[in-house]
Design a protein around this motif. Structure first.
Motif, PDB file in Angstrom:
ATOM      1  N   ILE A 183      -2.709  -0.613  10.698  1.00 61.37           N
ATOM      2  CA  ILE A 183      -1.169  -1.728  11.238  1.00 61.37           C
ATOM      3  C   ILE A 183      -1.360  -2.322  13.017  1.00 61.37           C
ATOM      4  CG2 ILE A 183       0.902  -2.190  11.557  1.00 61.37           C
ATOM      5  CD1 ILE A 183       1.704  -0.767   8.504  1.00 61.37           C
ATOM      6  N   VAL A 184      -1.565  -0.421  13.365  1.00 60.75           N
ATOM      7  CA  VAL A 184      -1.588  -0.592  14.735  1.00 60.75           C
ATOM      8  C   VAL A 184      -3.060  -1.364  15.738  1.00 60.75           C
ATOM      9  CG1 VAL A 184      -1.745   0.815  16.578  1.00 60.75           C
ATOM     10  CG2 VAL A 184      -0.463   1.385  15.217  1.00 60.75           C
ATOM     11  N   ASP A 185      -4.076  -0.711  14.326  1.00 57.14           N
ATOM     12  CA  ASP A 185      -5.159  -1.474  15.249  1.00 57.14           C
ATOM     13  C   ASP A 185      -5.547  -2.880  14.738  1.00 57.14           C
ATOM     14  OD1 ASP A 185      -6.218   0.957  15.309  1.00 57.14           O
ATOM     15  OD2 ASP A 185      -7.895   1.028  13.909  1.00 57.14           O
ATOM     16  N   LEU A 186      -4.803  -3.385  13.664  1.00 54.73           N
ATOM     17  CA  LEU A 186      -4.509  -5.221  13.941  1.00 54.73           C
ATOM     18  C   LEU A 186      -3.985  -5.544  14.992  1.00 54.73           C
ATOM     19  CD1 LEU A 186      -4.086  -5.867   9.992  1.00 54.73           C
ATOM     20  CD2 LEU A 186      -5.947  -6.377  11.366  1.00 54.73           C
ATOM     21  N   GLU A 187      -2.519  -5.387  15.761  1.00 56.22           N
ATOM     22  CA  GLU A 187      -2.129  -5.798  16.520  1.00 56.22           C
ATOM     23  C   GLU A 187      -2.969  -5.479  17.910  1.00 56.22           C
ATOM     24  OE1 GLU A 187       2.488  -4.943  16.929  1.00 56.22           O
ATOM     25  OE2 GLU A 187       1.805  -4.307  14.610  1.00 56.22           O
ATOM     26  N   SER A 203      -2.606 -14.494   4.707  1.00 58.73           N
ATOM     27  CA  SER A 203      -2.770 -15.076   5.932  1.00 58.73           C
ATOM     28  C   SER A 203      -3.918 -14.082   6.408  1.00 58.73           C
ATOM     29  CB  SER A 203      -1.707 -13.912   6.549  1.00 58.73           C
ATOM     30  OG  SER A 203      -0.928 -12.829   6.557  1.00 58.73           O
ATOM     31  N   ARG A 204      -4.522 -14.566   7.636  1.00 59.78           N
ATOM     32  CA  ARG A 204      -5.173 -12.997   7.886  1.00 59.78           C
ATOM     33  C   ARG A 204      -5.381 -12.037   8.136  1.00 59.78           C
ATOM     34  NH1 ARG A 204      -8.010 -16.532  11.206  1.00 59.78           N
ATOM     35  NH2 ARG A 204     -10.086 -16.937  10.022  1.00 59.78           N
ATOM     36  N   ARG A 205      -3.790 -12.205   8.931  1.00 56.10           N
ATOM     37  CA  ARG A 205      -3.570 -10.359   8.436  1.00 56.10           C
ATOM     38  C   ARG A 205      -3.365  -9.664   7.333  1.00 56.10           C
ATOM     39  NH1 ARG A 205       0.533  -8.478  13.045  1.00 56.10           N
ATOM     40  NH2 ARG A 205       0.847 -10.583  13.336  1.00 56.10           N
ATOM     41  N   GLU A 206      -3.155 -10.536   6.501  1.00 54.33           N
ATOM     42  CA  GLU A 206      -3.332  -9.358   4.979  1.00 54.33           C
ATOM     43  C   GLU A 206      -4.782  -9.373   4.867  1.00 54.33           C
ATOM     44  OE1 GLU A 206      -0.111 -11.462   1.873  1.00 54.33           O
ATOM     45  OE2 GLU A 206      -0.405 -13.053   3.455  1.00 54.33           O
ATOM     46  N   ILE A 207      -5.097  -9.883   5.171  1.00 53.43           N
ATOM     47  CA  ILE A 207      -6.349 -10.145   4.671  1.00 53.43           C
ATOM     48  C   ILE A 207      -7.371  -8.499   5.330  1.00 53.43           C
ATOM     49  CG2 ILE A 207      -9.130 -10.906   3.979  1.00 53.43           C
ATOM     50  CD1 ILE A 207      -7.548 -13.496   4.132  1.00 53.43           C
ATOM     51  N   LEU A 208      -7.329  -8.652   6.113  1.00 57.13           N
ATOM     52  CA  LEU A 208      -8.027  -8.579   7.692  1.00 57.13           C
ATOM     53  C   LEU A 208      -7.244  -5.884   7.129  1.00 57.13           C
ATOM     54  CD1 LEU A 208      -8.014  -9.961  11.098  1.00 57.13           C
ATOM     55  CD2 LEU A 208     -10.137  -9.425   9.460  1.00 57.13           C
ATOM     56  N   TYR A 209      -5.747  -6.485   6.858  1.00 50.04           N
ATOM     57  CA  TYR A 209      -4.657  -5.332   6.736  1.00 50.04           C
ATOM     58  C   TYR A 209      -5.929  -4.068   5.459  1.00 50.04           C
ATOM     59  CZ  TYR A 209      -1.890  -1.769   5.139  1.00 50.04           C
ATOM     60  OH  TYR A 209      -1.239  -0.820   4.844  1.00 50.04           O
ATOM     61  N   GLN A 210      -6.429  -5.172   4.448  1.00 52.07           N
ATOM     62  CA  GLN A 210      -6.631  -3.759   3.389  1.00 52.07           C
ATOM     63  C   GLN A 210      -8.102  -3.875   3.978  1.00 52.07           C
ATOM     64  OE1 GLN A 210      -6.765  -7.730   0.475  1.00 52.07           O
ATOM     65  NE2 GLN A 210      -4.584  -6.913  -0.449  1.00 52.07           N
ATOM     66  N   GLU A 211      -8.824  -5.027   4.584  1.00 49.42           N
ATOM     67  CA  GLU A 211     -10.493  -4.213   5.150  1.00 49.42           C
ATOM     68  C   GLU A 211     -10.906  -3.013   5.715  1.00 49.42           C
ATOM     69  OE1 GLU A 211     -11.866  -7.848   7.043  1.00 49.42           O
ATOM     70  OE2 GLU A 211     -12.281  -9.329   5.277  1.00 49.42           O
TER      71      GLU A 211
END
Length: 394
Positions: A183-187, A203-211
């Protein structure tokens, strides 16, 4: 697995029995050699968008294939690696074993191991600090230099002090699981607009979070030794005027690629470095956050290819740079640049005041971080205490 031993075991290399080993992977074949140096807490596979964009595949070369296979042919061969302190590379236990000079020598040792006399060097964030040190140490081995989301080290590594960065710093230090860290890394890495974009129904956030969770879970959270060591490398980094002069005098073309919305490595510092490297430097500003290589991968790949071609054609620095000096001595690159070239006393006074406030801000942020770390250590013993149930008195 492909490893390169960059230094033999010694008293100075504590925690590295058998010497410091650097894990690497090679992709593609050809006479154009490109060395990619990743940043703080990143692993070699963070370069996937550039690997795919430059060589057309993310399948690593067979370990049995010689490093110079196809040397005379056209094409690009990429090598990327885990810096010491992360991934599959060795993790020395002392912070003093991590500096950008030491890590630049790791990269040079890897080039020797591969049989690469020269290469195009590209680094991101801390990797750009390592790349610039490599160019200063061995300019004769650098064909071109790409610095993505770069920083001058030391106080310049501190982000702008505001509610967002304080919140991120606090949550980063408290992150104990891959989910919290993701979560922190994405932001930290991307702009909000990029994360909120829809890719199909998600959303791209959901996809990237899982990755991110999957990636962190597979490689594991960075060890304390690696984390503290790489922090030391960033904090102690500095390019001296002599080192900058060596890069300039060697005629190495430099591309400084930066996200305008980067909250970690501030754009003003990248602009300042470009000015210091004039006329060999060109600055490319993109609408992106800290991980510009992912958020704007197509534009970054185009800029890298432009740099490689310019170096191959031996383009003159004056024709490469997009900086210019006007009558008043300002350096311009399509923006109202900082007042670094003005001579009058008024501007010097403004610059001095700005510098003092900027450093004061960084000191306050550093103190806040120290207090936060100390408070976490103080809390640990209390967290381990379990409450004791006491029977009620009747």
């Amino acid at each position: 697995m492909p490893f390169c031993i960059v230094s033999k075991s010694s008293k100075e290399e504590e925690g590295t029995q058998g010497g410091v080993r650097i894990f690497y992977q090679r992709y593609g074949h050809g006479s154009t050699k490109v060395l990619l140096i990743i940043g703080f807490a990143g692993t070699y596979d963070s370069w996937t968008p550039q690997i795919k964009g430059l060589v057309g595949t993310t399948e690593p070369n067979d370990e049995e294939t010689p490093a110079d296979f196809g040397k005379e042919g056209e094409g690009i061969e990429i090598c990327c690696f885990d810096n010491r302190g992360i991934g599959r590379s060795s993790i020395p236990t002392k912070s003093s074993q991590y500096t950008t000079v030491i890590m630049a020598k790791d990269a040079l040792a890897l080039m020797d191991h591969l049989g690469w006399e020269k290469a195009h060097i590209c680094g991101h964030s801390m990797g750009s600090m390592i790349a610039s040190k490599l160019a200063a140490i061995a300019p004769n081995r650098v064909l071109s230099l790409a610095l993505l989301n770069t920083s001058g080290g030391g106080f310049e590594c501190c982000p702008k002090l505001n509610h967002q960065t304080l919140s991120l710093a606090y949550r980063f230090l408290r992150a104990k699981t891959p989910e919290q860290r993701a979560i922190v890394d994405l932001e930290t890495h991307y702009t909000k607009e990029f994360l909120d974009e829809k890719v199909g129904s998600r959303s791209r956030r959901e996809i990237l979070y899982q990755e991110y969770v999957k990636g962190i879970s597979s490689s594991g959270m960075q060890s304390n030794h690696g984390y503290e060591g790489q922090i030391n490398a960033c904090w102690t980094h500095k390019l001296t005027r002599d080192e900058l002069d060596r890069i300039q005098s060697a005629g190495i073309l430099v591309s400084i690629i930066h996200g305008r919305n980067d909250i970690i490595a501030r754009l003003c510092n990248a602009r300042r470095l470009a000015e210091k490297l004039y006329p060999v430097a060109k600055i490319v500003e993109l609408h992106a956050g800290h991980l510009v290589s992912h958020e704007r991968s197509d534009e970054v790949n185009m800029s890298l290819m432009e740099l490689i071609r310019a170096a191959q054609s031996k383009l003159e620095p004056e024709k490469w740079t997009n900086l210019a000096v006007n009558d008043e001595g300002w350096l311009l690159s399509g923006f109202a640049g900082p007042l670094t070239k003005r001579k009058d006393d008024g501007v010097k006074c403004l610059l001095l005041i700005y510098s003092v406030f900027a450093k004061l801000q960084m000191i306050l942020l550093f103190i806040f971080g120290v207090i936060l770390v100390i408070s976490e250590y103080i809390k640990r013993p209390f967290r381990s205490l379990k409450p004791v149930r006491v029977a009620a008195l009747t």
